[in-house]
Design an enzyme around this catalytic site. Sequence first.
Site: not given
Length: 513
Positions: A41, A98, A142, A187-188, A329, A331, A398, A441, A457
Amino acid sequence: MMNLLGAVLLVAAIVSSVANALTKSDFPPNFLFGASTSAYQVEGAANEDGRKPSIWDTFAHAGNGGRFKGDGDIAIDQYHKYKDDVKLMAKMGLDVYRFSISWSRLIPEGKGPINPKGLEYYNNLINELASQGIQPHVTLHHWDLPQALEDEYGGWVSRRIIKDFTAYADVCFREFGDRVKHWTTVNEGNAGSIGGYDAGILPPQRCSSSSISNCSRGNSSTEPYLVTHHMLLAHASTAKLYRTKYKAKQRGFIGFNLLVFGFVPLTNTSQDIIAAQRARDFYIGWFLNPFIFGEYPDSMKKNVGSRLPYFTTIESNLVKGSIDFLGINFYYALYIQNNPKSLQKTNRDFTSDIAVEFKPYNGNDTATGHFPVIPWILEGLLQSLKNDYGDFPIYIHENGQQTHRNSSLDDWSRVKYMHGYIGSLLDMLRNGLNIRGYFVWSFLDVFELLDGYGSSFGLYYIDLKDPTLRRQPKLSSVWYSNFLNNRTMDSKITMEIEENSSISNTPFMHAAT
């Protein structure tokens, strides 16, 4: 309508009244504040210095970068601009950054020779962070599995991934572990399994033909469970390696990351309350039950049946106790309604196995895309995890507010969101939750997985049409910096917003009315 300076002064005055009530000094001295990104990213340089494609490259190049398309070939070019970015982090006052390592930059084929240029880059980044007193928290995977491994044996759907992932982690521990003390393997993991192998909306876009996506391969009925099983075993193998070979000398910690939601029963009926717990089992217990108890939740065993893999006694003992911390994470929240009819489907997938309907939670602003500020739901979730699984350390890896990318540098909605959650952390700590750190994030506007360059973000804005990709601070970056440095907004800071952000030359700025 106010002029632009008047708008900034007004917002700054509002933020100042908020900031007076909250500073970093209110928190325990060892509580960490940081920001997050990931390799694909932010790095760019996708075809430079020996890097090979990952499944995310393939996914993005196939036109899957959301409504706004795009890819991470250049991204925001942190590969070349890391020194400047680390200076911004230091100026902001971050304790920790991170980021993730691109497996296919470090080991281009996924296994075999190390890429010297990739090794050099991550050493340089870690050393630069250290020189500024910023801790690196590193994620190994990730969502960017080397495409070579996907082509060779299907990546995470094969048990062969366990050996290759462990070997990749071994390289990272050996080369960077003298300076990196916190490692997150995946990640996730839950979002990757569901999105990549059930719905087919994430890389590597595998799903059944009946799924919502147009996948050319995959099996939504079995592969999500198989992938998670291999993730758990790969993590456990990696944790065993670290604890056996490196921990005594490096004294670091191994964790795993999950995307979590607030699952709120739609009604107070027992059916919806049980359904909400079942949703937590499928999304969170799917991983935490093995990590803590060595087996999958009973509700999954019942609904999934023989499609759910099982652990041998040796595997169960290997996975159990293999996390030193959990990264989450968070949201937003979802309403949960019981839906037993989904269990009657002939070809069930992960989503139908849960036997619930997901409905938008009140407060989700579909017009602006803004997430509601609901820290009490996060606290309730964390309390339930503590009650169900014990008192292990948690890092909020996040948490952030979504806005349209070209909306405004006066991102008051993001300031409000951050203040709401950071302020609530004090209550969570007082109430006995074992939270060790909070990461926004994201540090910069990045290439988002589901929306490409359409949503934002970041604490810093990057104009993609500017060939220098100059980082422009948003109001949220000024607020966070003042919070971290125990300052409040004053007239000098307000003028810095105007000067540093080039407000008068920013065409998408919206003046307050």
